[in-house]
Design a protein around this motif. Structure first.
Motif, PDB file in Angstrom:
ATOM      1  N   TRP A 135       0.817  -1.212   0.000  1.00  0.00           N
ATOM      2  CA  TRP A 135       0.000   0.000   0.000  1.00  0.00           C
ATOM      3  C   TRP A 135       0.856   1.270   0.000  1.00  0.00           C
ATOM      4  N   PHE A 136       2.130   1.114   0.296  1.00  0.00           N
ATOM      5  CA  PHE A 136       3.019   2.283   0.300  1.00  0.00           C
ATOM      6  C   PHE A 136       2.947   3.030  -1.031  1.00  0.00           C
ATOM      7  N   PHE A 137       2.932   2.303  -2.122  1.00  0.00           N
ATOM      8  CA  PHE A 137       2.940   2.946  -3.441  1.00  0.00           C
ATOM      9  C   PHE A 137       1.630   3.697  -3.699  1.00  0.00           C
ATOM     10  N   ALA A 138       0.519   3.170  -3.171  1.00  0.00           N
ATOM     11  CA  ALA A 138      -0.740   3.895  -3.293  1.00  0.00           C
ATOM     12  C   ALA A 138      -0.718   5.164  -2.430  1.00  0.00           C
ATOM     13  N   PHE A 139      -0.033   5.093  -1.295  1.00  0.00           N
ATOM     14  CA  PHE A 139      -0.004   6.258  -0.400  1.00  0.00           C
ATOM     15  C   PHE A 139       0.904   7.363  -0.923  1.00  0.00           C
ATOM     16  N   ILE A 140       1.746   7.072  -1.890  1.00  0.00           N
ATOM     17  CA  ILE A 140       2.472   8.158  -2.550  1.00  0.00           C
ATOM     18  C   ILE A 140       1.467   9.096  -3.214  1.00  0.00           C
ATOM     19  N   VAL A 141       0.452   8.517  -3.837  1.00  0.00           N
ATOM     20  CA  VAL A 141      -0.604   9.331  -4.451  1.00  0.00           C
ATOM     21  C   VAL A 141      -1.473   9.967  -3.374  1.00  0.00           C
ATOM     22  N   VAL A 142      -1.766   9.201  -2.308  1.00  0.00           N
ATOM     23  CA  VAL A 142      -2.573   9.737  -1.209  1.00  0.00           C
ATOM     24  C   VAL A 142      -1.871  10.930  -0.572  1.00  0.00           C
ATOM     25  N   GLY A 143      -0.557  10.796  -0.325  1.00  0.00           N
ATOM     26  CA  GLY A 143       0.201  11.898   0.252  1.00  0.00           C
ATOM     27  C   GLY A 143       0.176  13.117  -0.642  1.00  0.00           C
ATOM     28  N   LEU A 144       0.256  12.904  -1.959  1.00  0.00           N
ATOM     29  CA  LEU A 144       0.181  14.006  -2.911  1.00  0.00           C
ATOM     30  C   LEU A 144      -1.160  14.732  -2.787  1.00  0.00           C
ATOM     31  N   ILE A 145      -2.250  13.967  -2.742  1.00  0.00           N
ATOM     32  CA  ILE A 145      -3.591  14.570  -2.700  1.00  0.00           C
ATOM     33  C   ILE A 145      -3.828  15.292  -1.381  1.00  0.00           C
ATOM     34  N   VAL A 146      -3.468  14.633  -0.266  1.00  0.00           N
ATOM     35  CA  VAL A 146      -3.702  15.224   1.049  1.00  0.00           C
ATOM     36  C   VAL A 146      -2.889  16.503   1.215  1.00  0.00           C
ATOM     37  N   ALA A 147      -1.630  16.476   0.781  1.00  0.00           N
ATOM     38  CA  ALA A 147      -0.799  17.679   0.893  1.00  0.00           C
ATOM     39  C   ALA A 147      -1.314  18.794  -0.019  1.00  0.00           C
ATOM     40  N   ALA A 148      -1.780  18.441  -1.212  1.00  0.00           N
ATOM     41  CA  ALA A 148      -2.348  19.459  -2.106  1.00  0.00           C
ATOM     42  C   ALA A 148      -3.584  20.099  -1.472  1.00  0.00           C
ATOM     43  N   VAL A 276       4.496  14.001  -1.236  1.00  0.00           N
ATOM     44  CA  VAL A 276       5.060  12.761  -1.776  1.00  0.00           C
ATOM     45  C   VAL A 276       6.361  12.414  -1.059  1.00  0.00           C
ATOM     46  N   MET A 277       7.233  13.399  -0.905  1.00  0.00           N
ATOM     47  CA  MET A 277       8.508  13.123  -0.251  1.00  0.00           C
ATOM     48  C   MET A 277       8.326  12.829   1.243  1.00  0.00           C
ATOM     49  N   GLY A 278       7.271  13.360   1.840  1.00  0.00           N
ATOM     50  CA  GLY A 278       6.997  13.027   3.230  1.00  0.00           C
ATOM     51  C   GLY A 278       6.649  11.558   3.402  1.00  0.00           C
ATOM     52  N   VAL A 279       5.876  11.011   2.478  1.00  0.00           N
ATOM     53  CA  VAL A 279       5.550   9.580   2.522  1.00  0.00           C
ATOM     54  C   VAL A 279       6.824   8.752   2.422  1.00  0.00           C
ATOM     55  N   VAL A 280       7.689   9.113   1.493  1.00  0.00           N
ATOM     56  CA  VAL A 280       8.950   8.378   1.322  1.00  0.00           C
ATOM     57  C   VAL A 280       9.825   8.517   2.564  1.00  0.00           C
ATOM     58  N   PHE A 281       9.871   9.714   3.115  1.00  0.00           N
ATOM     59  CA  PHE A 281      10.698   9.958   4.298  1.00  0.00           C
ATOM     60  C   PHE A 281      10.253   9.098   5.478  1.00  0.00           C
ATOM     61  N   SER A 282       8.956   9.016   5.720  1.00  0.00           N
ATOM     62  CA  SER A 282       8.476   8.241   6.861  1.00  0.00           C
ATOM     63  C   SER A 282       8.781   6.752   6.698  1.00  0.00           C
ATOM     64  N   ALA A 283       8.645   6.237   5.479  1.00  0.00           N
ATOM     65  CA  ALA A 283       8.957   4.826   5.251  1.00  0.00           C
ATOM     66  C   ALA A 283      10.454   4.565   5.357  1.00  0.00           C
ATOM     67  N   LYS A 284      11.241   5.502   4.901  1.00  0.00           N
ATOM     68  CA  LYS A 284      12.693   5.329   4.944  1.00  0.00           C
ATOM     69  C   LYS A 284      13.220   5.376   6.368  1.00  0.00           C
ATOM     70  N   GLN A 285      12.705   6.315   7.170  1.00  0.00           N
ATOM     71  CA  GLN A 285      13.201   6.488   8.534  1.00  0.00           C
ATOM     72  C   GLN A 285      12.610   5.484   9.514  1.00  0.00           C
ATOM     73  N   VAL A 286      11.438   4.927   9.209  1.00  0.00           N
ATOM     74  CA  VAL A 286      10.722   3.958  10.065  1.00  0.00           C
ATOM     75  C   VAL A 286      10.179   4.621  11.324  1.00  0.00           C
ATOM     76  N   TYR A 287      10.636   5.809  11.643  1.00  0.00           N
ATOM     77  CA  TYR A 287      10.185   6.514  12.848  1.00  0.00           C
ATOM     78  C   TYR A 287      10.111   7.999  12.531  1.00  0.00           C
ATOM     79  N   ILE A 288       9.013   8.640  12.929  1.00  0.00           N
ATOM     80  CA  ILE A 288       8.910  10.098  12.826  1.00  0.00           C
ATOM     81  C   ILE A 288       8.288  10.639  14.099  1.00  0.00           C
ATOM     82  N   ASN A 289       8.599  11.879  14.407  1.00  0.00           N
ATOM     83  CA  ASN A 289       7.943  12.598  15.493  1.00  0.00           C
ATOM     84  C   ASN A 289       7.867  14.070  15.104  1.00  0.00           C
ATOM     85  N   PRO A 290       7.138  14.892  15.847  1.00  0.00           N
ATOM     86  CA  PRO A 290       6.959  16.296  15.437  1.00  0.00           C
ATOM     87  C   PRO A 290       8.252  17.086  15.296  1.00  0.00           C
TER      88      PRO A 290
END
Length: 414
Positions: A135-148, A276-290
């Motif tokens: 589902w990560f690949f679908a969320f690249i599009v989701v992240g694009l739409i939500v951020a827009a 889009v890059m936020g989605v990639v960043f979260s998957a790459k880092q495995v951990y995010i916080n504010p």
């Protein structure tokens, strides 16, 4: 021309070999990065230039990463910030709308996958999460739409605001998103507050790749898409409308440019790249916080745009690469080298470096270095390193020389 192509290819190949022979040499890796700039500035045909870029980025760079994985991590981070800077370039460089809260869209994209790609969503919906990694690949599009959508949400209340007031509002929007992420752990635990979200799911790996190479290829592909989209937008009637708004809103409106539509479109397009890059960043880092999305991150991306040249796609790419490498490599390497000298008890001009306080490490003065660079750029080259042609002409245009006063004899002559 053939000789020039061979020379540029030799420079790239030798710099890559240098990194392979000296895998821990920062200077060797910086020379390889400089070879990419040589390819761009060598005056080669467009097709040859792209072939050499492909050879360097798709062939040589992954090989370098096998000798030193940190270099591949640096290259991946450079690509992420290039995409972020290109998105901000649409808002600031093309449309002339100062945005100091750009990292908020990055956070929106990151949390969209972090919540549903981890067990955190069970706190909201009860069960059934995390989603399958595919589902990560679908969320690249989701992240694009939500951020827009977040970009449009920001754009609507600021349509009549410009200048310093716009900067203040966008700064506040960025802080609102960060504070929301920090406090939405009650009454319903959506973001897990300051503790952050982990573990965040990673996409399935293609055969024969590890995650460092996979994310490098993925981010590089996304950067190419972002560059292509930015170029097409810049050369379209939409880009012309943004440039008209940047130069003079009143004149643009008088010429029939729809201000509301164009401003919202600029915010939405710029925000979508960050999502889009936020989605990639979260998957790459495995951990995010504010704390991953502070105001200083927005300032960092803005400095990349200013350093490279506002409105210039090649300039923004160079600015993002320079700032990221300076942060991740040069300053940290200087700090490590200085610590080695301190541990060895080296004496310079009668002063023992072992007594040097840790507060003087170069890595701790990252923001100060960026500030000095920006001040110098504004004084000596305000158009940026690789400026857009139009902006370069505007800022480099010299005033006509004053006409010498006529002599009395010339005045009296018939």
């Amino acid at each position: 021309m053939i000789g020039r192509i061979l020379l540029v290819t030799a420079v790239m190949a030798l710099s890559g070999v240098g990194v392979a022979v000296f895998p821990h040499s920062v200077i060797a890796f910086l020379i390889f990065q400089a070879s990419l700039l040589v390819i761009y500035k060598a005056g080669l045909p467009e097709r040859v230039r792209w072939v050499l870029f492909g050879l360097a980025l798709l062939g040589v760079m992954p090989i370098i990463g096998t000798y030193n994985g940190y270099y591949l991590e640096v290259a991946t981070q450079v690509c992420i910030f290039i995409a972020l800077a290109l998105g901000l370039n649409i808002v600031v460089g093309l449309a002339g709308l100062l945005d100091l809260g750009y990292v908020a869209f990055y956070a929106v994209g990151a949390y969209s996958w972090a919540i549903f790609g981890s067990p955190q969503a069970n706190e909201i919906f009860g069960h059934g999460f995390p989603l399958n990694p595919i589902w990560f690949f679908a969320f690249i599009v989701v992240g694009l739409i939500v951020a827009a959508m977040a970009g449009v949400t920001l754009g609507l209340p600021v349509l009549r605001i410009r200048g310093d007031y716009l900067a203040i509002v966008t700064l506040g929007f960025g802080e609102v998103i960060r504070v929301l992420a920090n406090n939405l752990d009650k009454p319903i635990n959506i973001t897990n507050g300051p503790r952050g979200i982990t573990p965040i799911g990673r996409p399935p790996l293609p055969a024969g790749l590890d995650y460092s190479h996979f994310f490098y290829y993925l981010v590089l592909g996304l950067v190419l898409v972002v560059i292509l989209v930015s170029r097409r937008l810049e050369d379209s009637h939409i880009g012309r409308g943004w440039e008209a708004i940047r130069e003079d809103e009143v004149a643009a409106q008088a010429m029939g440019v729809p201000l509301v539509k164009m401003k919202l479109l600029a915010f939405a397009c710029g925000a979508s790249f960050a999502g889009v890059m936020g989605v990639v960043f979260s998957a790459k880092q495995v951990y995010i916080n504010p704390e991953s999305f502070t105001f200083l991150e927005s300032i960092g991306v803005l400095s990349m745009v200013i350093l490279g040249g506002m409105g210039s796609i090649p300039g923004v790419v160079l600015g993002a690469a320079a700032v990221t490498v300076l942060n991740l490599q040069v300053l940290k390497s200087l700090s490590l080298w200085l610590n080695e000298l301190k541990n060895a008890g080296v004496t310079v001009l009668g002063y023992n470096l072992a007594n040097l306080p840790t507060q003087l490490e170069p890595a701790k003065y990252e923001r100060a270095v960026f500030g000095i660079i920006l001040v110098l750029m504004m004084i000596f080259r305000p158009q940026g390193i690789l400026p857009a042609r139009r902006r370069q002409r505007e800022l480099s245009r010299k005033k006509p020389a004053a006409t010498a006063p006529a002599s009395p004899s010339e005045v009296a002559a018939p």
